[in-house]
Design a protein around this motif. Structure first.
Motif, short mmCIF file in Angstrom:
data_model
loop_
_atom_site.label_atom_id
_atom_site.label_comp_id
_atom_site.label_asym_id
_atom_site.label_seq_id
_atom_site.Cartn_x
_atom_site.Cartn_y
_atom_site.Cartn_z
N GLU A 176 -1.29 13.27 13.38
CA GLU A 176 -0.04 13.00 14.08
C GLU A 176 0.97 12.35 13.15
O GLU A 176 0.61 11.76 12.13
N SER A 177 2.23 12.43 13.54
CA SER A 177 3.29 11.75 12.79
C SER A 177 3.30 10.27 13.17
O SER A 177 2.97 9.91 14.30
N PHE A 178 3.67 9.41 12.24
CA PHE A 178 3.72 7.98 12.49
C PHE A 178 4.71 7.35 11.54
O PHE A 178 5.24 8.01 10.64
N GLU A 179 4.98 6.07 11.73
CA GLU A 179 5.81 5.33 10.80
C GLU A 179 5.08 4.04 10.43
O GLU A 179 4.21 3.58 11.17
N THR A 180 5.39 3.50 9.27
CA THR A 180 4.71 2.31 8.79
C THR A 180 5.62 1.10 8.85
O THR A 180 6.84 1.22 8.74
N GLU A 181 5.02 -0.08 9.04
CA GLU A 181 5.77 -1.31 9.00
C GLU A 181 6.19 -1.60 7.56
O GLU A 181 5.63 -1.05 6.62
N TYR A 182 7.19 -2.49 7.40
CA TYR A 182 7.68 -2.75 6.05
C TYR A 182 6.56 -3.35 5.20
O TYR A 182 5.75 -4.13 5.67
N GLY A 183 6.52 -2.93 3.96
CA GLY A 183 5.51 -3.39 3.03
C GLY A 183 4.36 -2.43 2.85
O GLY A 183 3.71 -2.44 1.81
N VAL A 184 4.11 -1.58 3.85
CA VAL A 184 2.94 -0.71 3.80
C VAL A 184 3.09 0.38 2.75
O VAL A 184 2.22 0.57 1.89
N SER A 185 4.21 1.10 2.80
CA SER A 185 4.39 2.20 1.85
C SER A 185 4.42 1.73 0.41
O SER A 185 3.86 2.36 -0.48
N GLY A 186 5.06 0.59 0.17
CA GLY A 186 5.10 0.06 -1.18
C GLY A 186 3.71 -0.30 -1.69
O GLY A 186 3.36 -0.02 -2.84
N MET A 187 2.91 -0.92 -0.81
CA MET A 187 1.54 -1.27 -1.19
C MET A 187 0.72 -0.02 -1.49
O MET A 187 -0.01 0.04 -2.49
N VAL A 188 0.85 0.99 -0.65
CA VAL A 188 0.07 2.22 -0.82
C VAL A 188 0.49 2.94 -2.10
O VAL A 188 -0.36 3.45 -2.84
N ARG A 189 1.78 2.97 -2.39
CA ARG A 189 2.25 3.65 -3.60
C ARG A 189 1.70 2.97 -4.86
O ARG A 189 1.32 3.64 -5.83
N GLU A 190 1.66 1.64 -4.84
CA GLU A 190 1.13 0.93 -6.01
C GLU A 190 -0.36 1.20 -6.19
O GLU A 190 -0.84 1.42 -7.31
N LYS A 191 -1.11 1.21 -5.09
CA LYS A 191 -2.55 1.47 -5.18
C LYS A 191 -2.80 2.90 -5.64
O LYS A 191 -3.71 3.16 -6.42
N ARG A 192 -2.00 3.84 -5.12
CA ARG A 192 -2.17 5.23 -5.55
C ARG A 192 -1.83 5.39 -7.02
O ARG A 192 -2.49 6.14 -7.75
#
Length: 332
Positions: A176-192
């Protein structure tokens, strides 16, 4: 730079320890530690306090996060301005999901390895029995080989099922489509980003293992080796292919976790819609492939040859799935 890095940087600029910053904010040191490790994010009130303490603006602390995390939901009906709210994923949920992906990657990779190597013993013992090596009877070779084969497959199926049940609570992220709270995408991008080197090495090593797996068998054929030696090399081939596929699956599953949270690659909104329509086709296709493999193997008892069904089925699936995608696109 993500919020976690900014908190760490500003704290160090002011010469404060985590304990000192925690005292100024009226929180525990563990809370500050989690913020700086991206294990959780401070609420808006704490962000305002942090901005005042550091002498920076809240925009500075949140700007990169908000730019990467804000997403708009799709209008409920064409021609209207109303939007359906999407499910929001918190930092804690994102970390739980990534941790589950890391654990399931190992389980799925090992279970797949077990399926691939399951015929290895029956091939080896069968070749030894036919060549009268080691005083092994054909009955013993068949019996022991089948017990090993079905035991490995049963264990692998158990692992697949239990792993799937553990992930069932968060499978909506992949569908499903979803949205992330602030901070989540930045954290995931760094880990990736930090995982990219491991992913590249895993893909390269796994591919090389699959390629060189056939080399010993080719050499045995060129040297006109006895049948039992060829069978031993087939078993060795299965082990190498299994090890290669294990590596490929392990790193791919972990990377898919990052792509899932970022809704990139195979997990974009359009891809999720297409996958829903492909699920039924994939289920039917692989059930038929398994039936062909088992039926052909039991009918001919040439386990050292029938494994070729899987690479052929994989290539054909890519072509068939592409054709189905084209048909879906035409219909839409």
């Amino acid at each position: 730079m993500i919020l976690a890095d900014k908190i760490t940087e500003e704290r160090k600029k002011n010469g404060w320890s985590q304990e000192e910053l925690a005292e100024k904010l009226g929180v525990s040191r563990q809370a500050v530690s989690k913020w700086e490790s991206a294990g959780s994010v401070p609420d808006l009130q704490r962000v305002i306090q942090l901005a005042e303490l550091f002498g920076v603006s809240t925009d500075y602390l949140l700007k990169d996060e908000m730019e990467s995390d804000i997403s708009w939901s799709v209008p409920a009906e064409a021609g209207t301005d109303q939007c359906q709210p999407l499910r929001r994923v918190s930092m804690e949920e994102a970390n739980v999901f990534l941790d589950r992906k890391r654990k399931s990657a190992l389980v799925i990779a090992n279970a797949t390895f077990m399926c691939i190597v399951s015929p290895a013993l029956i091939v080896l013992l069968g070749g030894m029995a036919d060549s009268h090596v080691g005083n092994i009877s054909e009955r013993f070779a068949a019996g022991a080989g089948m017990v090993f084969l079905f035991g490995m497959i049963a264990a692998a199926v158990f692992l697949f099922i239990t792993c799937g049940m553990k992930e069932s609570g968060m499978e909506y992220l992949e569908k499903e489509s979803f949205e992330t709270e602030y901070g989540v995408s930045g954290m995931v991008r760094e880990k990736r980003s930090s995982f990219e080197a491991v992913y590249t090495r895993g893909i390269a090593a796994g591919t090389v293992l699959c390629i060189i797996a056939v080399v010993p068998l080719i050499l045995a054929g060129v040297m006109d080796a006895p049948d039992y030696v060829c069978c031993a090399f087939v078993s060795f081939l299965l082990l190498l292919v299994g090890a290669g596929v294990n590596l490929l699956i392990r790193v791919s599953v972990i990377k898919s976790g990052y792509d899932t949270l970022l809704q990139e690659g195979e997990f974009t909104k359009s891809e999720k819609k297409a996958k829903k329509k492909l699920e039924a086709f994939a289920g039917i296709y692989w059930c038929l492939a398994t039936a062909v493999y088992l039926g052909w193997s039991f009918w001919t008892m040439r386990w050292n040859f029938t494994w070729i069904v899987w690479p052929v089925a994989g290539v054909l699936y890519a072509a068939a799935a592409g054709a189905v995608r084209m048909m879906i696109g035409i219909e839409e």
